[in-house]
Design a protein around this motif. Structure first.
Motif, PDB file in Angstrom:
ATOM      1  N   UNK A  79      65.522  18.644  47.785  1.00 15.34           N
ATOM      2  CA  UNK A  79      65.050  19.256  49.027  1.00 15.34           C
ATOM      3  C   UNK A  79      64.343  18.250  49.940  1.00 15.34           C
ATOM      4  N   UNK A  80      63.509  17.422  49.340  1.00 21.04           N
ATOM      5  CA  UNK A  80      62.777  16.434  50.133  1.00 21.04           C
ATOM      6  C   UNK A  80      61.340  16.345  49.673  1.00 21.04           C
ATOM      7  N   UNK A  81      60.656  15.325  50.156  1.00 22.14           N
ATOM      8  CA  UNK A  81      59.248  15.154  49.747  1.00 22.14           C
ATOM      9  C   UNK A  81      58.506  14.305  50.779  1.00 22.14           C
ATOM     10  N   UNK A  82      57.180  14.362  50.670  1.00 19.77           N
ATOM     11  CA  UNK A  82      56.364  13.483  51.506  1.00 19.77           C
ATOM     12  C   UNK A  82      56.288  12.121  50.839  1.00 19.77           C
ATOM     13  N   UNK A  83      56.499  11.090  51.599  1.00 17.26           N
ATOM     14  CA  UNK A  83      56.358   9.746  51.044  1.00 17.26           C
ATOM     15  C   UNK A  83      55.401   8.957  51.930  1.00 17.26           C
ATOM     16  N   UNK A  84      54.875   7.887  51.363  1.00 18.64           N
ATOM     17  CA  UNK A  84      53.922   7.056  52.089  1.00 18.64           C
ATOM     18  C   UNK A  84      54.681   5.924  52.781  1.00 18.64           C
ATOM     19  N   UNK A  85      54.516   5.833  54.105  1.00 14.01           N
ATOM     20  CA  UNK A  85      55.143   4.717  54.829  1.00 14.01           C
ATOM     21  C   UNK A  85      54.113   4.139  55.795  1.00 14.01           C
ATOM     22  N   UNK A  86      53.770   2.883  55.620  1.00 18.42           N
ATOM     23  CA  UNK A  86      52.747   2.217  56.433  1.00 18.42           C
ATOM     24  C   UNK A  86      51.478   3.069  56.549  1.00 18.42           C
ATOM     25  N   UNK A  87      50.947   3.455  55.404  1.00 16.08           N
ATOM     26  CA  UNK A  87      49.723   4.258  55.352  1.00 16.08           C
ATOM     27  C   UNK A  87      49.854   5.639  55.976  1.00 16.08           C
ATOM     28  N   UNK A  88      51.043   6.045  56.220  1.00 16.01           N
ATOM     29  CA  UNK A  88      51.239   7.368  56.823  1.00 16.01           C
ATOM     30  C   UNK A  88      52.110   8.198  55.885  1.00 16.01           C
ATOM     31  N   UNK A  89      51.786   9.479  55.756  1.00 19.39           N
ATOM     32  CA  UNK A  89      52.690  10.308  54.953  1.00 19.39           C
ATOM     33  C   UNK A  89      53.754  10.884  55.871  1.00 19.39           C
ATOM     34  N   UNK A  90      54.999  10.629  55.482  1.00 26.33           N
ATOM     35  CA  UNK A  90      56.097  11.169  56.291  1.00 26.33           C
ATOM     36  C   UNK A  90      57.007  12.005  55.394  1.00 26.33           C
ATOM     37  N   UNK A  91      57.527  13.033  55.979  1.00 22.25           N
ATOM     38  CA  UNK A  91      58.450  13.894  55.235  1.00 22.25           C
ATOM     39  C   UNK A  91      59.838  13.264  55.253  1.00 22.25           C
ATOM     40  N   UNK A  92      60.444  13.257  54.088  1.00 22.87           N
ATOM     41  CA  UNK A  92      61.818  12.773  54.048  1.00 22.87           C
ATOM     42  C   UNK A  92      62.727  13.849  53.458  1.00 22.87           C
ATOM     43  N   UNK A  93      63.719  14.259  54.237  1.00 15.68           N
ATOM     44  CA  UNK A  93      64.650  15.272  53.742  1.00 15.68           C
ATOM     45  C   UNK A  93      65.396  14.757  52.529  1.00 15.68           C
TER      46      UNK A  93
END
Ligand code: ADP
Length: 270
Positions: A79-93
């Protein structure tokens, strides 16, 4: 888990994948697609299920997202999850969400291998709600009309512990696959391996006899995929007996007695 390690493939095919129909599966699949029904492809490994879905996605002009399911695959991998990218949490489908949003075909190969929680996300997609809840994001995605869910399932592999639940099975239109009829398998081998009719015929005769060994304790018969490999090796100049031993005999059994029986079968043709 990264997208790569999930072995996800997503693409829209531009060239027709070669597929030789074995029965009424093309019509059945199209009818299920038009009625917005999910489909289960049942059958042994290497008998054309994946090629069939590729062909159908080309015919219906839909993006195909294939997920090879494995025992660590969870609902959030799909389904997707939140991941950490450059100190930011971003949702990835995840791949399933990607397929739903794209109105494509999601193909979950060997779905029974995946963790049990995956059924929770599949179920609401299979009934007339056709929704995908992104629980962690607090969002519900409505599947467009074009979206289709396809799963594959090999009844031969299942044990009591690892089987699809009835509540899951009874949500799908099932299309059954088996090894192709001899004349059709011969045509497939000629096309896929570039070998002549005589060699293809011999490989198919070997396959028929090897598949009959299942009544003598062989777990699973030789797949069309392995016959294609044999043909490709022969086409590449490998001696037929060596090619058959490397593809039809050794991969399918470790039992020396059984291997000897298969070598004898090969010797009757080459
Ligand atoms: P499965 O998904 O059932 O494990 P695949 O679809 O990968 O099997 O089939 C294995 C190979 O067998 C394909 O790559 C193709 O070369 C060949 N094959 C099997 N059935 C067909 C068919 N009906 N038409 C064309 N190729 C086929």
């Amino acid at each position: 888990m990264g997208v790569e390690s999930q072995r996800v493939e997503e693409y829209r095919l531009t060239k027709e994948p070669y597929y030789l129909p074995l029965g009424n599966e093309v019509e059945l699949f199209e009818a299920a697609y038009n009625a917005h029904l999910p489909v289960m492809l049942k059958g042994p490994t290497g008998c054309g299920k994946t090629r069939f879905v590729e062909h159908m996605s080309w015919r219906l002009k839909r993006t195909l997202v294939t997920v090879a399911c494995h025992e660590d695959l969870t609902a959030s991998d799909l389904v997707g999850k939140y991941t950490l990218r450059n100190d930011e949490t971003v949702w990835q489908d995840g791949p399933l969400t990607t397929a739903v949003k794209a109105g494509g075909i999601a193909y979950l190969d060997e779905v029974v291998e995946a963790r049990k929680d995956t059924t929770v996300v599949i179920h609401p997609l299979t009934d007339d709600r056709r929704i995908l809840p992104l629980e962690k994001k607090g969002e519900i995605v409505q599947a467009p009309e074009d979206f289709m869910l396809v799963i594959s399932y090999n009844p031969g592999y299942q044990s009591v512990l690892k089987d699809l639940k009835h509540s899951t099975k009874q949500r799908f239109v099932a299309i059954e696959f088996d090894y192709p009829q001899p004349d059709l398998e011969e045509t497939i081998l000629q096309q896929e391996a570039g070998i002549d009719a005589d060699t293809a015929g011999k490989l198919v005769k070997i396959a028929e006899k090897v598949r009959n060994l299942r009544t003598h304790g062989l777990e699973e018969g030789v797949s069309t995929r392995l016959l294609v490999y044999a043909g490709q090796l022969i086409h590449g100049g490998v001696d037929p007996v060596t090619a058959c031993e490397a593809t039809i005999c050794k991969p399918i059994t470790d039992d020396l007695e059984m291997q000897r029986s298969i070598v004898e079968i090969i010797a009757t043709q080459f």
